[in-house]
Design a protein around this motif. Sequence first.
Motif: not given
Length: 124
Positions: A15-19, A47-51, A67-77, A86-89
């Motif tokens: 049930g928790g979160s991580l980034r 495969f999990v995610a792609s952008i 549940r999951f979100t992919i994102s990107r930061d061009y400045v920070k590459n 989150l689930k145990p699986e």
Amino acid sequence: QVHLVESGGGLVQAGGSLRLSCAASGPPLRTYAMGWFRQAPGKEREFVASISWSGANTEYADSVKGRFTISRDYVKNTVYLQMNSLKPEDTAVYYCAVRNTIYDITLSDDYDYWGQGTQVTVSS
């Protein structure tokens, strides 16, 4: 040559979160598709995610949609994977990957460069 370093993994309760973060060194990734994969013990990498390189297109595995979100930061590459509910699986080593693409597309396989992975463990 692109060098990728993942971070942000750890132990979390269900049930928790991580980034997760994946920092890239080398050329700017403005024309690179970026992705996240995971591999659980005894299982194949999946495969999990792609952008896409513009960020306009994203793709998710059915198991993580909503549940999951992919994102990107061009400045920070850097590419991120925000993981909620989150689930145990979801326990696995998570890898990021990149590939230079001509078109603004997502990719679920066939990446050129990979990171070393970061462990995510979800306790029940």
